[in-house]
Design a protein around this motif. Structure first.
Motif, mmCIF file in Angstrom:
data_model
loop_
_atom_site.group_PDB
_atom_site.id
_atom_site.type_symbol
_atom_site.label_atom_id
_atom_site.label_comp_id
_atom_site.label_asym_id
_atom_site.label_seq_id
_atom_site.Cartn_x
_atom_site.Cartn_y
_atom_site.Cartn_z
ATOM 1 N N PHE A 104 0.819 -1.210 0.000
ATOM 2 C CA PHE A 104 0.000 0.000 0.000
ATOM 3 C C PHE A 104 0.854 1.262 0.000
ATOM 4 C CE2 PHE A 104 -3.310 -2.811 2.062
ATOM 5 C CZ PHE A 104 -4.180 -2.785 0.981
ATOM 6 N N GLY A 105 2.067 1.168 0.543
ATOM 7 C CA GLY A 105 2.979 2.299 0.520
ATOM 8 C C GLY A 105 2.961 3.179 1.754
ATOM 9 N N TRP A 106 2.182 2.824 2.762
ATOM 10 C CA TRP A 106 2.115 3.629 3.976
ATOM 11 C C TRP A 106 1.532 2.803 5.111
ATOM 12 C CZ3 TRP A 106 -2.629 4.469 6.376
ATOM 13 C CH2 TRP A 106 -3.764 4.156 5.619
ATOM 14 N N SER A 107 1.714 3.310 6.340
ATOM 15 C CA SER A 107 1.095 2.707 7.505
ATOM 16 C C SER A 107 0.937 3.778 8.568
ATOM 17 C CB SER A 107 1.938 1.533 8.026
ATOM 18 O OG SER A 107 1.242 0.809 9.022
ATOM 19 N N LEU A 108 0.163 3.473 9.606
ATOM 20 C CA LEU A 108 -0.112 4.432 10.670
ATOM 21 C C LEU A 108 0.949 4.352 11.758
ATOM 22 C CD1 LEU A 108 -3.979 3.950 10.991
ATOM 23 C CD2 LEU A 108 -2.801 5.962 10.097
ATOM 24 N N TRP A 131 -2.400 9.675 15.307
ATOM 25 C CA TRP A 131 -1.868 8.774 14.294
ATOM 26 C C TRP A 131 -1.530 9.556 13.031
ATOM 27 C CZ3 TRP A 131 -0.431 4.028 15.388
ATOM 28 C CH2 TRP A 131 -1.064 3.315 16.415
ATOM 29 N N CYS A 132 -0.405 9.227 12.433
ATOM 30 C CA CYS A 132 -0.013 9.814 11.143
ATOM 31 C C CYS A 132 0.106 8.703 10.108
ATOM 32 C CB CYS A 132 1.330 10.521 11.242
ATOM 33 S SG CYS A 132 1.309 12.072 12.161
ATOM 34 N N ALA A 133 -0.426 8.954 8.933
ATOM 35 C CA ALA A 133 -0.247 8.026 7.816
ATOM 36 C C ALA A 133 1.094 8.354 7.168
ATOM 37 C CB ALA A 133 -1.386 8.173 6.806
ATOM 38 N N VAL A 134 2.089 7.534 7.452
ATOM 39 C CA VAL A 134 3.468 7.832 7.048
ATOM 40 C C VAL A 134 3.847 7.001 5.826
ATOM 41 C CG1 VAL A 134 5.888 7.783 7.759
ATOM 42 C CG2 VAL A 134 4.109 8.429 9.401
ATOM 43 N N ALA A 135 4.186 7.683 4.744
ATOM 44 C CA ALA A 135 4.635 6.994 3.537
ATOM 45 C C ALA A 135 5.952 6.276 3.829
ATOM 46 C CB ALA A 135 4.815 7.986 2.393
ATOM 47 N N GLY A 136 6.020 5.023 3.435
ATOM 48 C CA GLY A 136 7.235 4.250 3.622
ATOM 49 C C GLY A 136 7.377 3.595 4.974
ATOM 50 N N ALA A 137 6.384 3.739 5.842
ATOM 51 C CA ALA A 137 6.436 3.049 7.139
ATOM 52 C C ALA A 137 6.015 1.598 6.942
ATOM 53 C CB ALA A 137 5.514 3.730 8.144
ATOM 54 N N TYR A 138 6.803 0.685 7.436
ATOM 55 C CA TYR A 138 6.471 -0.739 7.409
ATOM 56 C C TYR A 138 7.317 -1.420 8.470
ATOM 57 C CZ TYR A 138 10.751 -1.972 4.738
ATOM 58 O OH TYR A 138 12.054 -2.178 4.334
ATOM 59 N N TRP A 139 7.317 -2.738 8.516
ATOM 60 C CA TRP A 139 7.909 -3.424 9.669
ATOM 61 C C TRP A 139 9.401 -3.165 9.826
ATOM 62 C CZ3 TRP A 139 11.596 -7.327 9.792
ATOM 63 C CH2 TRP A 139 11.942 -7.907 8.567
ATOM 64 N N PRO A 142 9.809 1.146 11.143
ATOM 65 C CA PRO A 142 8.579 1.355 11.911
ATOM 66 C C PRO A 142 8.121 2.801 12.018
ATOM 67 C CG PRO A 142 10.089 -0.103 13.075
ATOM 68 C CD PRO A 142 10.847 0.488 11.937
ATOM 69 N N GLU A 143 9.063 3.751 11.952
ATOM 70 C CA GLU A 143 8.686 5.163 11.970
ATOM 71 C C GLU A 143 8.887 5.811 10.605
ATOM 72 O OE1 GLU A 143 9.066 3.339 15.362
ATOM 73 O OE2 GLU A 143 11.039 4.092 14.755
ATOM 74 N N GLY A 144 8.982 5.022 9.581
ATOM 75 C CA GLY A 144 9.134 5.535 8.231
ATOM 76 C C GLY A 144 10.583 5.585 7.789
ATOM 77 N N PRO A 145 10.854 6.144 6.609
ATOM 78 C CA PRO A 145 12.210 6.205 6.074
ATOM 79 C C PRO A 145 13.190 6.806 7.084
ATOM 80 C CG PRO A 145 10.637 6.907 4.416
ATOM 81 C CD PRO A 145 9.859 6.749 5.698
ATOM 82 N N GLY A 146 14.349 6.160 7.201
ATOM 83 C CA GLY A 146 15.364 6.606 8.142
ATOM 84 C C GLY A 146 15.330 5.870 9.460
#
Length: 320
Positions: A104-108, A131-139, A142-146
């Motif tokens: 999907f490309g994002w997660s909360l 909650w923020c819908a963060v692009a690139g967040a995944y397992w 966990p807090e997105g890119p970086g």
């Protein structure tokens, strides 16, 4: 979703990711992991009859926590702790599996875990702006890119949907616990206790689980030692030797919300069952009595099977 003693404006539980569609889950089952089909790390429980649900003062009728009923289970096995980042990585490395958050490309992600630059412009659900819908967040991020999990290999994997958890279980030759199995396991042999260790949240002033301390959502004092997730074996186990059956991360169960499966409580009039929602249990590091005491043994929640957040994971079970 209804909230436990919810303050005005909502509760800690995540909103469903509107606009997502469940995708087909494809797993390369040919590459078996070293522990595939193994019950290593699982605790065998005898089952039998127990009292499921609650009718105490903290019960949420709209969440179907009651009535108290006698449920009988066959012997089964359950993970001593939630599936960790390291364990999930072995699955991904063996199969090449892409989680739904990746596709999907994002997660909360909880806003308090994000740097200021990541919060800027990130979409926030109106009724749950923490909650923020963060692009690139995944397992793995966990807090997105970086961000990463290099120092969190023993923390529970998060940003996994029900469908992702099912895919892992198929690869590993195990399954998700039923809701009745989960509650029986969480109770640790205690009858109708509020928490896995008894009726006091902090007996003798000792923290027994990873939840929120301080005013939510701006002031987690982390008095329990953790802001965000904790290692899967943090805190003392319950009477069955199971870790973190309260707090840390919500855990997916096999049951549909409000089905007639053995031991499943019926939803109340305040629910929003969709016919495909799946049950989650245990609460998370974002729970606090003032708005969401999901860390009570009988507390329940539910969400779409493709939903992913930074406070949701799972543990596995199997037949004995």
């Amino acid at each position: 979703m209804s909230g436990g003693g919810a303050a005005e404006g909502g509760d800690c539980r995540s909103p469903s990711p509107g606009g997502r569609r469940a995708g087909e889950v494809v797993v390369a089952l040919g590459a078996a992991g070293a522990g595939r089909g193994s019950t290593a790390g699982m605790v065998r429980l005898d089952g039998g009859a127990f009292l499921m649900g609650t009718e105490d003062a903290d019960a949420l009728p709209a969440d179907g926590e009651g009535p108290v009923r006698r449920v009988t289970l066959r012997p089964f096995r359950i993970d001593a702790h939630a599936v960790s980042n390291d364990r999930f990585a072995a699955f991904v490395d063996a199969t090449g599996y892409l989680t739904e958050a990746e596709r999907f490309g994002w997660s909360l992600v909880f806003v308090g875990l994000l740097p200021a630059e990541s919060r800027k412009g990130a979409p926030r659900p109106e009724r749950a702006p923490w909650w923020c819908a963060v692009a690139g967040a995944y397992w793995r991020a966990p807090e997105g890119p970086g961000s990463g999990v290099a120092e969190r290999g023993d923390h529970p994997v998060v940003h996994v949907s029900f469908n992702d958890a099912q895919a892992y279980c198929r690869w590993a030759g195990v399954r998700l616990p039923t809701e009745a199995e989960w509650e029986y396991a969480a109770r640790g042999g205690l009858e109708q206790a509020r928490y896995p260790w008894g009726d006091e949240l902090t007996p003798g002033g000792e923290h027994r689980c990873n939840i929120w301390q301080g005013p939510f959502p701006t002031g987690d004092t982390a008095e329990d030692g953790y802001a965000g997730t904790a290692p899967v074996t943090a805190f003392e186990p319950n009477g069955f030797g199971l870790f973190n059956m309260a707090g840390n991360v919500w855990e997916w169960c096999a049951d549909r919300w409000g089905t007639d499966q053995p031991g499943a409580a019926r939803p109340g009039p305040g629910d929003r069952p969709t016919g495909k929602d799946r049950v989650t249990r245990g609460g998370s590091y974002l729970c606090h009595r003032s708005y969401c005491d999901g860390y009570r043994v009988a507390a329940r929640d539910h969400d779409y099977p493709e939903s992913t957040t930074g406070d949701r994971g799972f543990r596995c079970a199997g037949d004995a």
